[in-house]
Scaffold this motif. Structure first.
Motif, PDB file in Angstrom:
ATOM      1  N   THR A 127       9.500  -3.734   5.635  1.00  0.00           N
ATOM      2  CA  THR A 127       8.398  -3.889   4.686  1.00  0.00           C
ATOM      3  C   THR A 127       7.073  -3.673   5.404  1.00  0.00           C
ATOM      4  O   THR A 127       6.995  -3.754   6.632  1.00  0.00           O
ATOM      5  CB  THR A 127       8.430  -5.275   4.012  1.00  0.00           C
ATOM      6  N   GLU A 128       6.035  -3.381   4.610  1.00  0.00           N
ATOM      7  CA  GLU A 128       4.709  -3.163   5.171  1.00  0.00           C
ATOM      8  C   GLU A 128       4.109  -4.482   5.641  1.00  0.00           C
ATOM      9  O   GLU A 128       4.385  -5.539   5.097  1.00  0.00           O
ATOM     10  CB  GLU A 128       3.744  -2.563   4.128  1.00  0.00           C
ATOM     11  N   ARG A 129       3.248  -4.397   6.629  1.00  0.00           N
ATOM     12  CA  ARG A 129       2.504  -5.571   7.081  1.00  0.00           C
ATOM     13  C   ARG A 129       1.240  -5.705   6.250  1.00  0.00           C
ATOM     14  O   ARG A 129       0.685  -4.727   5.786  1.00  0.00           O
ATOM     15  CB  ARG A 129       2.054  -5.400   8.523  1.00  0.00           C
ATOM     16  N   GLY A 130       0.791  -6.947   6.084  1.00  0.00           N
ATOM     17  CA  GLY A 130      -0.524  -7.194   5.510  1.00  0.00           C
ATOM     18  C   GLY A 130      -0.668  -6.945   4.027  1.00  0.00           C
ATOM     19  O   GLY A 130      -1.779  -6.827   3.535  1.00  0.00           O
ATOM     20  N   SER A 178       7.536 -10.998  -0.157  1.00  0.00           N
ATOM     21  CA  SER A 178       8.635 -11.140  -1.097  1.00  0.00           C
ATOM     22  C   SER A 178       9.508  -9.903  -1.284  1.00  0.00           C
ATOM     23  O   SER A 178      10.599 -10.019  -1.814  1.00  0.00           O
ATOM     24  CB  SER A 178       8.076 -11.545  -2.464  1.00  0.00           C
ATOM     25  N   TYR A 179       9.058  -8.730  -0.903  1.00  0.00           N
ATOM     26  CA  TYR A 179       9.851  -7.528  -1.175  1.00  0.00           C
ATOM     27  C   TYR A 179      10.145  -6.784   0.122  1.00  0.00           C
ATOM     28  O   TYR A 179       9.226  -6.416   0.849  1.00  0.00           O
ATOM     29  CB  TYR A 179       9.136  -6.595  -2.150  1.00  0.00           C
ATOM     30  N   TRP A 180      11.405  -6.580   0.388  1.00  0.00           N
ATOM     31  CA  TRP A 180      11.847  -5.825   1.552  1.00  0.00           C
ATOM     32  C   TRP A 180      12.645  -4.625   1.070  1.00  0.00           C
ATOM     33  O   TRP A 180      13.489  -4.737   0.189  1.00  0.00           O
ATOM     34  CB  TRP A 180      12.719  -6.703   2.447  1.00  0.00           C
ATOM     35  N   TYR A 181      12.380  -3.458   1.671  1.00  0.00           N
ATOM     36  CA  TYR A 181      13.115  -2.237   1.346  1.00  0.00           C
ATOM     37  C   TYR A 181      14.380  -2.179   2.197  1.00  0.00           C
ATOM     38  O   TYR A 181      14.338  -2.467   3.389  1.00  0.00           O
ATOM     39  CB  TYR A 181      12.281  -0.995   1.656  1.00  0.00           C
TER      40      TYR A 181
END
Length: 108
Positions: A45-48, A54-57
């Protein structure tokens, strides 16, 4: 006596409160989950952004039935190379309990 706030970076899982794991420690965690019969997966997931909470790819589909620690470690490294600015975590799914058996951030 007053309560003090914990001033540190964001914490994601239980292991986040420990110093970062060495590659050998990550290997041992992966080996443990495979020995338990759990299915490994890699997420990023993206930082910041609010999404990082809450969302992970999924990097790929979970590695159903994978028995090789080296193959799992290679997927973790490949995800990190593809997304060097993302958080990368390892997840192991427990089929019996139908839940995550283990999850921790490998690359912050």
């Amino acid at each position: 006596m007053s309560v003090q706030a914990y001033n540190s970076s964001l914490k994601y899982e239980t292991f986040s409160y420990l110093p970062p794991m060495t590659p050998e420690q990550v290997r041992r965690q992966v080996a443990y989950t495979i020995a338990q019969g759990w299915n490994p997966a890699v997420e990023h997931t993206e930082r910041g952004t609010p999404a990082h909470v809450s969302y992970w790819y999924m990097w790929k589909l979970p590695l159903f039935g994978e028995q090789s620690v080296d193959a799992v470690m290679a997927e973790i490294e490949a995800c990190h190379r593809a997304y060097p600015d993302h958080l990368v975590r390892y997840v192991a799914y427990d089929n019996y309990a139908q839940s995550q058996g283990l999850s921790f951030v490998v690359y912050r």
